[in-house]
Scaffold this active site. Structure first.
Site, PDB file in Angstrom:
ATOM      1  N   CYS A  43       0.391  -7.056   0.082  1.00 30.32           N
ATOM      2  CA  CYS A  43      -0.178  -6.462  -1.141  1.00 30.32           C
ATOM      3  C   CYS A  43      -0.015  -7.376  -2.353  1.00 30.32           C
ATOM      4  O   CYS A  43      -0.747  -7.243  -3.327  1.00 30.32           O
ATOM      5  CB  CYS A  43       0.486  -5.134  -1.470  1.00 30.32           C
ATOM      6  SG  CYS A  43       0.725  -4.015  -0.137  1.00 30.32           S
ATOM      7  N   LYS A  76       8.375   7.551   9.016  1.00 30.23           N
ATOM      8  CA  LYS A  76       7.257   7.400   9.944  1.00 30.23           C
ATOM      9  C   LYS A  76       6.689   5.996   9.786  1.00 30.23           C
ATOM     10  O   LYS A  76       6.023   5.696   8.801  1.00 30.23           O
ATOM     11  CB  LYS A  76       6.143   8.417   9.691  1.00 30.23           C
ATOM     12  CG  LYS A  76       5.110   8.433  10.852  1.00 30.23           C
ATOM     13  CD  LYS A  76       3.784   9.010  10.452  1.00 30.23           C
ATOM     14  CE  LYS A  76       2.841   7.969   9.879  1.00 30.23           C
ATOM     15  NZ  LYS A  76       2.428   6.903  10.854  1.00 30.23           N
ATOM     16  N   GLU A 110       3.915   2.932  -3.398  1.00 27.12           N
ATOM     17  CA  GLU A 110       3.608   1.504  -3.542  1.00 27.12           C
ATOM     18  C   GLU A 110       2.308   1.273  -2.812  1.00 27.12           C
ATOM     19  O   GLU A 110       2.236   1.342  -1.584  1.00 27.12           O
ATOM     20  CB  GLU A 110       4.739   0.653  -2.968  1.00 27.12           C
ATOM     21  CG  GLU A 110       4.700  -0.795  -3.440  1.00 27.12           C
ATOM     22  CD  GLU A 110       3.994  -1.739  -2.481  1.00 27.12           C
ATOM     23  OE1 GLU A 110       2.753  -1.861  -2.601  1.00 27.12           O
ATOM     24  OE2 GLU A 110       4.669  -2.336  -1.644  1.00 27.12           O
ATOM     25  N   GLU A 123      -9.710  -5.053  -2.033  1.00 22.36           N
ATOM     26  CA  GLU A 123      -8.575  -5.595  -1.301  1.00 22.36           C
ATOM     27  C   GLU A 123      -9.017  -5.979   0.112  1.00 22.36           C
ATOM     28  O   GLU A 123      -9.464  -5.125   0.879  1.00 22.36           O
ATOM     29  CB  GLU A 123      -7.439  -4.573  -1.237  1.00 22.36           C
ATOM     30  CG  GLU A 123      -6.152  -5.147  -0.692  1.00 22.36           C
ATOM     31  CD  GLU A 123      -4.986  -4.172  -0.765  1.00 22.36           C
ATOM     32  OE1 GLU A 123      -3.836  -4.646  -0.837  1.00 22.36           O
ATOM     33  OE2 GLU A 123      -5.218  -2.947  -0.744  1.00 22.36           O
TER      34      GLU A 123
END
Length: 517
Positions: free
Chosen positions: A306, A197, A272, A405
């Site tokens: 990331c 997906k 992850e 983040e």
């Protein structure tokens, strides 16, 4: 939808827009080797983030589509998992060749849906994906356990590595093509089948990748793609009883939800998650190299990475020079249309993400120094989701902009005094995906690589990756590895096989346990 009239190379953009309409005329789900429409009853529109123009509207996948895709993958599993490693390897070599033939289409589709410069898609994303495919074509021949041995009397034991079954994978929007490859390739190389997906914002290259697998002769049902929302399609895929493993790349918050759902059916998990990579500059580092590395490491993919450098800790003797050099380099970065050759930096994925990034910087003005950037450009870029490269200095270690983040073109710079302090600050985060250390002293650099808690630590560089080496995090950045032979092993399960070498052994065991009877 409307045919876009945009700045830049209108011919290549319009051609790409037309190619997307033709490619997905039958829908945006790829199940059992066919492109079909979703059945959720809802639609989603892919938007070019550089202009705001609508690219493609498609029917979203619902639970029924996920069930059909899982059924197709389950039906394909017996034959694919029992194919020889050499047969799977040959198929992946053909896959790499098809991808090479489709390289320009993949690059154009990726840049249109993500807004990343076409040169980045052509020189980084697509070649990296083809290389990764060729790598796993080789690794497929190395599905092996351990040598046989007699470890218990008259018994011989050995270990088999076997495919797990149907893998359900969820990929993010920042690197749609590469993330599709990182999910699909090790899984199918090991003999699994997969339902992927992709993010609903960026489905184009995942679908093109899946079709290329079919063109390469990989059997129908081995690779399936369902494009829907995380709430409906994603949660159904993760919780599906016929899915044996879930692989997810995305935020730590969503990763926790994925883990919660997967736990109910005791699935294998591969996560992850987020990152907040430190960029640690010691006072003996080359200041020019460090500044260039910081700009490249912080701004790659408009900071939507990331592993991007987000927190630069610079030893005090170099601090102001580093701030000055880095700000000057950032001001030379050219924002622009992704299809114009001279563009260095494209837009963020959406106006929502652009506004989120701007919010972090605007709030930081009350406690830190915005050295350069900190605004959206006007003029011909005003309609896109652009944000200028931004350098923020002197923020407190516990501040939002240091700890959270951001996922945008923002680098925060802080000073430190001793080596001990620098390493402590680098580790002062819940994340542990990547980091870098900058020093001309091998002992200093080696200490940093040992003591920084992250899955990857670069020395005098930041951001390069290679197919042969693993990628994955520590702590809240998740667990499991992408790329490399380590990734291949993630998609296998281990079986112990034990042979009785004598007719008497079973009787001896019986006698030992129950006596003579």
């Amino acid at each position: 939808m409307h045919n876009p009239g945009n700045p830049g190379d209108v011919d290549i953009r319009t051609r790409t827009w037309n190619d997307v309409q033709e490619f997905l005329a039958d829908g945006a789900q790829y199940i059992a080797g066919r492109t079909v429409k979703g059945t959720s009853g809802r639609t989603h529109t892919v938007v070019d983030p550089s202009t705001g123009a609508e690219v493609y509207t498609y029917d979203l996948a619902g639970a029924e589509d996920v069930d059909r895709a899982v059924a197709a993958a389950r039906a394909a599993f017996p034959a694919w998992s029992t194919a020889t490693p050499g047969e799977r390897s040959d198929a992946l070599h053909r896959f790499a060749a098809v991808l090479a033939d489709r390289a320009e289409d993949l690059a154009r589709f990726e840049s249109l849906q993500c807004g990343k410069p076409l040169k980045l898609s052509r020189e980084f994303d697509v070649p990296g994906t083809i290389d990764n495919t060729a790598f796993f074509a080789g690794v497929a021949r190395h599905l092996q356990g351990q040598s046989a041995g007699e470890y218990s009397g008259d018994h011989t034991s050995y270990v088999r590595r076997e495919a797990i079954g149907v893998v359900g994978s969820i990929a993010p929007w920042n690197y749609p093509l590469q993330m599709a490859a990182w999910k699909i390739l090790p899984a199918i190389a090991a003999g699994n089948t997969i339902v992927l997906k992709p993010a609903e914002l960026t489905p184009l290259t995942s679908l093109l990748f899946a079709r290329a697998a079919t063109e390469a002769g990989i059997p129908d049902g081995v690779v399936n793609v369902v494009t829907g929302t995380g709430k409906e399609a994603g949660e159904r895929l993760v919780g599906h009883p016929d899915v044996a493993m879930t692989s997810f790349t995305g935020s730590t918050a969503v990763g926790r939800r994925v883990a919660e759902i997967a736990t109910a059916t005791v699935k294998r998990l591969h996560l992850e998650l987020g990152g907040k990579a430190p960029f640690l500059v010691f006072d003996d580092a080359d200041p020019e190299a460090a500044a260039h590395g910081a700009v490249a490491g912080a701004l790659i993919n408009t900071g939507q990475d990331c592993t991007a450098a987000t927190r630069a800790y610079v030893q005090r003797p170099l601090y102001e020079e580093f701030v000055r050099r880095t700000a000057a380099l950032m001001e030379t970065v050219r924002l622009g249309d992704p299809f114009v050759p001279g563009t260095d930096l494209g837009p963020l994925i959406s106006h929502v993400q652009r506004d989120r990034v701007a919010g972090f910087v605007d709030r930081a003005r009350s406690y830190a120094r915005v050295v350069t950037g900190g605004e959206a450009p006007g003029g011909e870029l005003a309609s896109g989701a652009y944000y200028r490269p931004t350098l923020v200095a002197d923020a407190p270690q516990d501040s939002e902009i240091v700890q959270s983040e951001i996922f945008g073109p923002v680098l925060v710079v802080l000073p430190f005094d001793s080596d001990d302090e620098g390493i402590r600050l680098a580790n002062d985060t819940p994340y542990g995906l990547a980091a870098s250390a900058w020093s001309r002293d091998v002992y200093r650099a080696n200490r940093a690589t040992r003591e920084i808690k992250a899955g990857c630590v670069w020395v005098n560089d930041h951001i390069p990756i290679i197919s042969e080496m693993p990628h994955g995090g520590y702590k809240a950045s998740g667990f499991g590895k992408d790329m490399s032979a380590y990734s291949f092993e993630e998609y296998t399960q281990v079986k112990h096989v034990m042979f009785d070498n004598t007719a008497a052994a079973a009787k001896d065991w019986h006698r030992t346990i129950f006596g003579d009877r």
